[in-house]
Each structure stands twice: as structure tokens, then as C-alpha cells.
Design a protein around this motif. Structure first.
Motif, PDB file in Angstrom:
ATOM      1  N   LYS A  75       0.803  -1.125   0.039  1.00 21.77           N
ATOM      2  CA  LYS A  75      -0.196   0.169   0.014  1.00 21.77           C
ATOM      3  C   LYS A  75       0.784   1.388   0.056  1.00 21.77           C
ATOM      4  O   LYS A  75       1.731   1.598   0.978  1.00 21.77           O
ATOM      5  CB  LYS A  75      -0.777  -0.196   1.243  1.00 21.77           C
ATOM      6  CG  LYS A  75      -1.777   1.218   1.364  1.00 21.77           C
ATOM      7  CD  LYS A  75      -2.957   1.350   0.498  1.00 21.77           C
ATOM      8  CE  LYS A  75      -3.728   2.302   0.450  1.00 21.77           C
ATOM      9  NZ  LYS A  75      -4.340   2.481  -0.903  1.00 21.77           N
ATOM     10  N   SER A  76       0.572   2.204  -0.983  1.00 25.64           N
ATOM     11  CA  SER A  76       1.335   3.269  -1.107  1.00 25.64           C
ATOM     12  C   SER A  76       0.727   4.527  -0.432  1.00 25.64           C
ATOM     13  O   SER A  76      -0.458   4.646  -0.391  1.00 25.64           O
ATOM     14  CB  SER A  76       1.686   3.275  -2.632  1.00 25.64           C
ATOM     15  OG  SER A  76       0.438   3.783  -3.583  1.00 25.64           O
ATOM     16  N   ASP A  77       1.604   5.525  -0.095  1.00 22.62           N
ATOM     17  CA  ASP A  77       0.905   6.854   0.095  1.00 22.62           C
ATOM     18  C   ASP A  77       0.590   7.656  -0.880  1.00 22.62           C
ATOM     19  O   ASP A  77       1.269   7.558  -2.071  1.00 22.62           O
ATOM     20  CB  ASP A  77       1.944   7.560   0.990  1.00 22.62           C
ATOM     21  CG  ASP A  77       1.194   8.322   2.313  1.00 22.62           C
ATOM     22  OD1 ASP A  77       0.089   8.577   2.002  1.00 22.62           O
ATOM     23  OD2 ASP A  77       2.000   8.813   3.300  1.00 22.62           O
ATOM     24  N   TYR A  78       0.053   8.724  -0.749  1.00 22.58           N
ATOM     25  CA  TYR A  78      -0.169   9.727  -1.987  1.00 22.58           C
ATOM     26  C   TYR A  78       0.045  11.242  -1.395  1.00 22.58           C
ATOM     27  O   TYR A  78      -0.721  11.986  -1.522  1.00 22.58           O
ATOM     28  CB  TYR A  78      -1.683   9.895  -2.347  1.00 22.58           C
ATOM     29  CG  TYR A  78      -2.096   8.407  -2.876  1.00 22.58           C
ATOM     30  CD1 TYR A  78      -2.140   8.241  -4.384  1.00 22.58           C
ATOM     31  CD2 TYR A  78      -2.582   7.286  -2.281  1.00 22.58           C
ATOM     32  CE1 TYR A  78      -2.405   7.197  -4.740  1.00 22.58           C
ATOM     33  CE2 TYR A  78      -2.818   6.096  -2.864  1.00 22.58           C
ATOM     34  CZ  TYR A  78      -2.942   6.282  -4.034  1.00 22.58           C
ATOM     35  OH  TYR A  78      -3.341   4.800  -4.727  1.00 22.58           O
ATOM     36  N   PRO A 112       1.000  14.957  -1.286  1.00 23.46           N
ATOM     37  CA  PRO A 112       0.655  16.070  -2.640  1.00 23.46           C
ATOM     38  C   PRO A 112       2.018  16.504  -3.032  1.00 23.46           C
ATOM     39  O   PRO A 112       3.169  16.514  -2.563  1.00 23.46           O
ATOM     40  CB  PRO A 112       0.194  17.334  -1.509  1.00 23.46           C
ATOM     41  CG  PRO A 112       0.267  16.927  -0.108  1.00 23.46           C
ATOM     42  CD  PRO A 112       0.773  15.454  -0.140  1.00 23.46           C
ATOM     43  N   ASP A 147       3.665  10.143  -9.523  1.00 20.65           N
ATOM     44  CA  ASP A 147       3.298   8.753  -9.121  1.00 20.65           C
ATOM     45  C   ASP A 147       4.606   7.879  -8.963  1.00 20.65           C
ATOM     46  O   ASP A 147       4.688   7.059  -8.075  1.00 20.65           O
ATOM     47  CB  ASP A 147       2.409   8.164 -10.156  1.00 20.65           C
ATOM     48  CG  ASP A 147       1.971   6.820 -10.110  1.00 20.65           C
ATOM     49  OD1 ASP A 147       0.949   6.699  -9.036  1.00 20.65           O
ATOM     50  OD2 ASP A 147       2.504   5.978 -10.741  1.00 20.65           O
ATOM     51  N   ARG A 193       6.044   7.780  -5.445  1.00 17.67           N
ATOM     52  CA  ARG A 193       5.063   7.660  -4.075  1.00 17.67           C
ATOM     53  C   ARG A 193       5.637   6.631  -3.205  1.00 17.67           C
ATOM     54  O   ARG A 193       5.947   5.715  -3.840  1.00 17.67           O
ATOM     55  CB  ARG A 193       3.717   7.234  -4.770  1.00 17.67           C
ATOM     56  CG  ARG A 193       2.890   8.551  -5.070  1.00 17.67           C
ATOM     57  CD  ARG A 193       1.346   8.566  -5.136  1.00 17.67           C
ATOM     58  NE  ARG A 193       1.170   7.284  -5.987  1.00 17.67           N
ATOM     59  CZ  ARG A 193       0.632   6.116  -5.952  1.00 17.67           C
ATOM     60  NH1 ARG A 193       0.005   5.905  -4.678  1.00 17.67           N
ATOM     61  NH2 ARG A 193       0.166   5.329  -6.566  1.00 17.67           N
ATOM     62  N   ARG A 246       7.613   3.039  -4.331  1.00 24.27           N
ATOM     63  CA  ARG A 246       6.752   2.078  -3.559  1.00 24.27           C
ATOM     64  C   ARG A 246       7.327   0.515  -4.035  1.00 24.27           C
ATOM     65  O   ARG A 246       7.157  -0.131  -2.968  1.00 24.27           O
ATOM     66  CB  ARG A 246       5.324   2.324  -3.724  1.00 24.27           C
ATOM     67  CG  ARG A 246       5.102   2.229  -5.143  1.00 24.27           C
ATOM     68  CD  ARG A 246       3.538   2.753  -5.221  1.00 24.27           C
ATOM     69  NE  ARG A 246       2.885   2.752  -6.800  1.00 24.27           N
ATOM     70  CZ  ARG A 246       3.201   3.384  -7.731  1.00 24.27           C
ATOM     71  NH1 ARG A 246       3.817   4.685  -7.503  1.00 24.27           N
ATOM     72  NH2 ARG A 246       2.644   3.472  -8.891  1.00 24.27           N
ATOM     73  N   HIS A 298       3.401  -3.757 -10.231  1.00 19.41           N
ATOM     74  CA  HIS A 298       2.008  -3.073 -10.480  1.00 19.41           C
ATOM     75  C   HIS A 298       0.900  -3.449 -10.749  1.00 19.41           C
ATOM     76  O   HIS A 298       0.881  -4.366 -11.878  1.00 19.41           O
ATOM     77  CB  HIS A 298       2.511  -1.532 -11.028  1.00 19.41           C
ATOM     78  CG  HIS A 298       3.560  -0.933 -10.664  1.00 19.41           C
ATOM     79  ND1 HIS A 298       3.844  -0.140  -9.564  1.00 19.41           N
ATOM     80  CD2 HIS A 298       4.963  -0.932 -10.973  1.00 19.41           C
ATOM     81  CE1 HIS A 298       5.033   0.491  -9.407  1.00 19.41           C
ATOM     82  NE2 HIS A 298       5.706  -0.242 -10.308  1.00 19.41           N
ATOM     83  N   THR A 322      -2.861  -4.987  -2.778  1.00 20.13           N
ATOM     84  CA  THR A 322      -1.374  -4.519  -2.623  1.00 20.13           C
ATOM     85  C   THR A 322      -0.885  -5.688  -1.635  1.00 20.13           C
ATOM     86  O   THR A 322      -1.445  -6.117  -1.033  1.00 20.13           O
ATOM     87  CB  THR A 322      -1.422  -3.406  -1.668  1.00 20.13           C
ATOM     88  OG1 THR A 322      -2.385  -3.235  -0.705  1.00 20.13           O
ATOM     89  CG2 THR A 322      -1.861  -2.296  -2.771  1.00 20.13           C
TER      90      THR A 322
END
Length: 169
Positions: free
Chosen positions: A17-20, A22, A26, A29, A63, A110, A140
Motif C-alpha cells: 500500500k502506497s501513500d499519496y 501532495p 506517481d 510515491r 513504492r 504494479h 496490494t
């Protein structure tokens, strides 16, 4: 049961699980805190249930790299820019270049590529329930386990058996 002489094990793992954050592209991340934990659990599952991993192919995305680092898997790694945003065909081309001395290969990539690749490679001997679960969702840090009856150079669509699908949690 004796192993088939040229049989290989292919482990297809989606990054954790990736973070987003700001303003972060991509490709760059990082993992979310939950992803760090997921990757560790995936590493534990691999050590307990899969053959010893001889080599790793990993996307260059942050990621994916962090997922691999957090599994604790200690094997030679080749990072490939081609695995980021790859088609299943590109993934197969990358796997086809793996040395024949490698018996167990882990690929960290991915979605939607990992599910399409797992299902595309799945031929005779495939576990229907595992295929159905992948068709529904490849979460994920999930891992598809396939057996390949030939060397890596001979890998093509429909030429492997999907034998297991694990979502370490």
C-alpha cells in the motif's frame, strides 16, 4: 514427488500500500505506514511458504523498491524501469532475460499488469479458485505463485500453472 528437471517458480507480487503525498509524482510515491507492515508480512509469508528466492526483478518506482526492502528478502535484485507501467508482454520479455541458474524468481510490480500477467501465463494445472480470486482483485502486497515447466527463456502466455494466490495480512 520429484521436481520436474527444468521447473521454475515464479512469484508475482504487487507492491504494498502506497501513500499519496501532495506534489509527489506517481513514480516517486512512497509506501504508507500500512504498506510497510504489509510488505513485512509478505516477506514472512514468502520465507515460510515459497522456495528460496534466487533473484528479484523489481520496478524502479519508489513504492516497489520500498516493498522489496521491507520484505527482508535477500537475493540479487535487478531494478528495471520497464516494469513501471509495463504491459504483460514487456514483463514476459524481462523475465525471459533471467539466467537459467535462477530457480525461483520474485517480480515486484504494479496493477493492472500483475493480475493480467498471472492470468495470462496461467495454463494447464492452474488452480481455478486462485485464478478467480485474482480476477476479482489483486490487492496490494498480494503474491501469485506460478510454476513454469521450462527455463525462463521459454516463458510465454498459457505456459505456466497458477498454483496459489496469497494476500498476506
Amino acid at each position: 514427488m520429484a521436481a520436474v528437471k527444468d521447473q521454475r517458480t515464479l512469484l508475482l507480487m504487487r507492491h504494498a500500500k502506497s501513500d499519496y503525498p501532495p506534489g509527489v509524482a506517481d513514480h516517486d510515491r512512497p509506501l504508507a505506514p500500512r504498506g510497510i507492515k504489509q510488505a513485512g508480512l509478505a516477506g514472512d509469508w514468502l520465507r515460510a511458504n515459497a522456495p528460496v528466492i534466487d533473484a528479484v526483478l523489481c520496478s524502479t518506482a519508489t513504492r516497489a523498491r520500498q516493498t522489496l526492502a521491507n520484505t527482508g528478502i535477500d537475493a540479487p535484485v535487478r531494478y528495471s524501469e520497464r516494469l513501471y507501467g509495463a504491459t504483460p508482454g514487456t514483463m514476459i520479455e524481462e523475465i525471459n532475460t533471467v539466467g537459467e541458474e535462477v530457480e525461483t524468481l520474485l517480480v515486484v510490480g504494479h496493477e493492472p499488469t500483475m493480475s493480467a500477467l498471472a492470468l495470462g501465463l496461467a495454463g494447464s494445472g492452474t488452480d481455478a479458485a486462485a485464478a478467480e480470486r485474482i480476477s476479482a482483485k489483486f490487492p496490494t502486497s498480494a503474491i501469485a505463485v506460478l510454476t513454469v515447466p521450462s527455463g525462463w527463456k521459454g516463458l510465454e502466455l498459457g505456459r505456466a500453472a497458477l498454483i496459489e494466490f496469497e494476500v498476506p495480512r
